[in-house]
Design an enzyme around this catalytic site. Structure first.
Site, PDB file in Angstrom:
ATOM      1  N   LYS A   1      -3.375 -22.341 -12.055  1.00  0.00           N
ATOM      2  CA  LYS A   1      -2.110 -22.133 -11.335  1.00  0.00           C
ATOM      3  C   LYS A   1      -1.097 -21.553 -12.307  1.00  0.00           C
ATOM      4  O   LYS A   1      -0.828 -22.136 -13.362  1.00  0.00           O
ATOM      5  CB  LYS A   1      -1.647 -23.492 -10.799  1.00  0.00           C
ATOM      6  CG  LYS A   1      -0.702 -23.426  -9.632  1.00  0.00           C
ATOM      7  CD  LYS A   1      -0.487 -24.840  -9.102  1.00  0.00           C
ATOM      8  CE  LYS A   1       0.438 -24.876  -7.931  1.00  0.00           C
ATOM      9  NZ  LYS A   1       0.767 -26.254  -7.564  1.00  0.00           N
TER      10      LYS A   1
HETATM   11  C1  E4P Z   1       2.489 -26.321  -4.569  1.00  0.00           C
HETATM   12  O1  E4P Z   1       1.379 -26.153  -5.002  1.00  0.00           O
HETATM   13  C2  E4P Z   1       3.404 -27.367  -5.028  1.00  0.00           C
HETATM   14  O2  E4P Z   1       2.666 -28.333  -5.729  1.00  0.00           O
HETATM   15  C3  E4P Z   1       4.066 -28.117  -3.919  1.00  0.00           C
HETATM   16  O3  E4P Z   1       3.566 -27.789  -2.655  1.00  0.00           O
HETATM   17  C4  E4P Z   1       5.511 -28.336  -4.053  1.00  0.00           C
HETATM   18  O4  E4P Z   1       5.962 -29.119  -2.965  1.00  0.00           O
HETATM   19  P1  E4P Z   1       7.368 -29.852  -2.965  1.00  0.00           P
HETATM   20  O5  E4P Z   1       8.405 -28.865  -2.639  1.00  0.00           O
HETATM   21  O6  E4P Z   1       7.225 -30.884  -1.866  1.00  0.00           O
HETATM   22  O7  E4P Z   1       7.554 -30.462  -4.323  1.00  0.00           O
END
Ligand code: E4P
Length: 219
Positions: A87
């Site tokens: 990522k």
């Molecule tokens: C994406 O991969 C992130 O980990 C995530 O969806 C962020 O979500 P949040 O806005 O609820 O922290």
């Protein structure tokens, strides 16, 4: 449509896997910290533990923000397990790193995407997944679902293979609307996925069926 769970909590990952709805896992540094996973070795072992539970892709985020460091960190993460997806944040060096990984056959998830232009760049460099954060856009009075629609249109226009991974999903309507638009994947908490199964008429109907069955058995 694939369901990824957005957590580093092993119990929740197991629960989703056992329900049979889990297609993969996304994590981020905040989610790892929330579970108290700190220190290089613990983090690495935690990714391995997650890969043991799910049969799907597991996104592991690089901490590095320069190209050279991202390459070293990403290659080390990718070598942990065949299902690890590196990522990478949507920054200039991140774009270069995604291109590098894609040319080496390493799967990537371009994260922290908040605009169609960013998603277009991610696709051009061959990201496996692009993660538009729809909940965080909604938080600032911007329509997250509209972004999913725009990316879907752009990717369809040119046949980009990058999968739209709707991230920052917060509730069941996000999931349903992403499904209507045609997002390839959603990632969110187990609570949002579990909420899809709930309907008061189902609960009332079942209670009635069981009560009638019990009454008939007595007669
Ligand atoms: C994406 O991969 C992130 O980990 C995530 O969806 C962020 O979500 P949040 O806005 O609820 O922290």
């Amino acid at each position: 449509m694939k369901f990824f769970i957005d957590t580093a909590n092993l119990a929740q990952i197991k629960e989703a896997h056992e329900m049979g709805i889990l297609d993969g896992v996304t994590t981020n540094p905040s989610l790892m910290a929330k579970e108290g996973i700190t220190g290089h070795e613990n983090i690495i072992n935690h990714y391995k533990a997650i890969c043991e539970i799910t049969d799907g892709d597991v996104s592991a985020e690089v901490i590095a923000t320069t190209f050279d460091e991202m390459i070293v960190e990403g290659e080390a993460l990718a070598s942990l397990h065949e299902r690890i997806v590196v990522k990478v944040p949507m920054i200039k060096d991140g774009i270069k790193a995604i291109r590098y990984f894609s040319q080496k056959g390493i799967k990537t998830n371009c994260t922290l995407v908040f605009s169609a232009g960013q998603a277009l760049l991610a696709a051009k460099v061959g990201a496996t997944y692009v993660s538009p954060f729809i909940g965080r856009l909604d938080d600032v009075s911007t329509d997250g679902l509209r972004l999913i629609e725009d990316i879907n249109l752009i990717y369809d226009n040119y046949g980009f293979q990058t999968q739209i991974l709707a991230a920052s999903v917060r509730h069941p309507m996000h999931i349903i609307n992403c499904a209507k638009i045609g997002a390839d994947v959603i990632t969110g908490p187990l609570s949002a996925m579990a909420a899809l199964m709930k309907h008061p008429l189902t609960d009332n109907g079942l209670a009635q069926f069981l009560a009638d069955h019990a009454k008939a058995a007595v007669v």
